[in-house]
Every structure is written in structure tokens, then in C-alpha cells.
Design a protein around this motif. Structure first.
Motif, short mmCIF file in Angstrom:
data_model
loop_
_atom_site.label_atom_id
_atom_site.label_comp_id
_atom_site.label_asym_id
_atom_site.label_seq_id
_atom_site.Cartn_x
_atom_site.Cartn_y
_atom_site.Cartn_z
N GLN A 2 31.01 23.62 14.45
CA GLN A 2 30.55 23.97 15.81
C GLN A 2 30.30 22.68 16.57
O GLN A 2 29.56 21.82 16.11
N THR A 59 34.00 26.49 18.53
CA THR A 59 33.92 26.75 17.10
C THR A 59 35.31 26.69 16.52
O THR A 59 36.25 27.26 17.08
N LYS A 109 37.62 27.02 12.75
CA LYS A 109 37.58 27.50 11.37
C LYS A 109 38.80 26.94 10.63
O LYS A 109 39.91 27.02 11.13
#
Length: 198
Positions: free
Chosen positions: A55, A60, A62
Motif C-alpha cells: 500500500q 494498492t 498485489k
């Protein structure tokens, strides 16, 4: 007796040439849809799957990764700015499933974390993160510190490359608060790469 010896020799013959095979992928989009099977090099005895979430402000990202591993610890680690969960196994292609997303379910444990300027931020741990972690290292002559939450299994790792000091403790806020003036990004990357690849 000859039958037992023959069975034993056949067993040795068939198992001696067997190498572990694991799924392999590295995805910056959060999906390992194109994973491939890989034969692991000699000395690699586990398959691993990891999911990392970072973050930065409102952004954000992944990352999912799968590969062979010399050693691997299932669990999670949380530095506040990034969280990683890993799953480890030791049979052929056992890492077909992605590691779960790092848990966001608070468990009541609290540890200090660093943001680049100070290490007095209080971080709420989640999931299986039942220990506080503190690691220090040097990059470019500068001392770096990272702190956060970790699962016991992560803390049981015997050594971490590129890290001078690595310790875990039990109890809320047991990893101490102190100021730092350097960026913690390099040390976070070293720790994360250790847990992703070992």
C-alpha cells in the motif's frame, strides 16, 4: 530374501532420479493464471506460493509468486506498508492454489512499525501474526530498521540474508519504538525476497 533385495533396489532406482516439481509464476497483476510446471533443482525440497500486498497512499498492488524453495515457512508478515502470506508444501505440484491474501482480521496484537522517519507507529496485527518483529541491516553505508507483525513460523526462520539483526518477541509493542532517518524500503525488500524465495 532375493525378492526383498529386488524390491529395495527397484525402490532406490525409481526414487533416486525423482526431482520435485512445482508450479512457477510471478504476477504483478495479482493472478497466476499462466503458471507452468517446473522441475526443481537439486536441493530444493519444497514448493511455495506467496501473496504480497503493498500500500502506497491510495494505491494498492498485489503480487503473487510460486516457485521451488530450499526452505519455506508458511505464515504471514506485516510491515504496515506491505503484507506477505506464504504457503509451503513438499509434494509434486502441491502449490497449485495461490497463497491466501494476507488477513485483514485483527487479532488484538499490536506492534511498532516504521514509516521511514519514525518507528513509533502502532500497527494492529491480523490473522496468525502473533509476534512482533524487528530487523536491521545496512545498505549503502546507512543503517535501516523495519518493524512489524509476524507469524511464529516466520520468526522460527534461522537466518535472513542481507540482514544484520533479526528478532521476534511476544507481547504487545515488545519490538520497541525508536526514530530512524533512512528509508526502510531496501530492508523490506530484502526480508520479503528472503521469505518469498527461501
Amino acid at each position: 530374501m532375493d525378492l526383498q533385495l529386488s524390491v529395495f533396489l527397484l525402490f532406490i532406482l525409481f526414487t533416486a532420479g525423482h526431482s520435485l516439481s512445482c508450479y512457477e509464476c510471478m504476477s504483478l497483476t495479482g493472478s497466476c493464471a499462466g503458471q507452468k510446471v517446473k522441475t526443481c533443482p537439486s536441493g530444493y525440497s519444497q514448493c511455495m506460493s506467496t501473496t504480497a500486498v503493498a500500500q502506497a497512499g491510495d494505491i494498492t498492488s498485489k503480487v503473487k509468486a510460486k516457485d521451488c524453495a530450499v526452505a519455506c515457512q508458511s505464515g504471514s508478515i506485516n510491515f504496515g506498508i506491505s503484507k506477505v502470506s506464504s504457503s509451503c508444501c513438499n509434494t509434486d505440484q502441491c502449490n497449485a492454489q495461490d497463497a491466501p491474501d494476507p488477513s485483514n482480521i485483527p487479532n488484538g496484537k499490536k506492534c511498532f512499525s516504521c514509516d521511514g522517519q519514525t518507528c513509533s507507529n502502532i500497527l494492529g496485527c491480523s490473522g496468525t501474526e502473533d509476534r512482533c518483529i524487528k530487523a536491521t541491516g545496512t545498505f549503502g553505508g546507512q543503517s535501516l530498521v523495519v518493524k512489524g507483525c509476524a507469524s511464529k513460523s516466520i520468526c522460527d526462520a534461522t537466518s535472513v540474508s542481507d540482514v544484520e539483526s533479526f528478532s521476534c518477541c511476544e507481547g504487545n509493542l515488545c519490538n520497541g519504538a525508536q526514530s530512524v532517518t533512512q528509508s526502510v524500503l531496501f530492508l523490506c525488500c530484502s526480508l520479503l525476497s528472503y521469505f518469498l524465495m527461501h
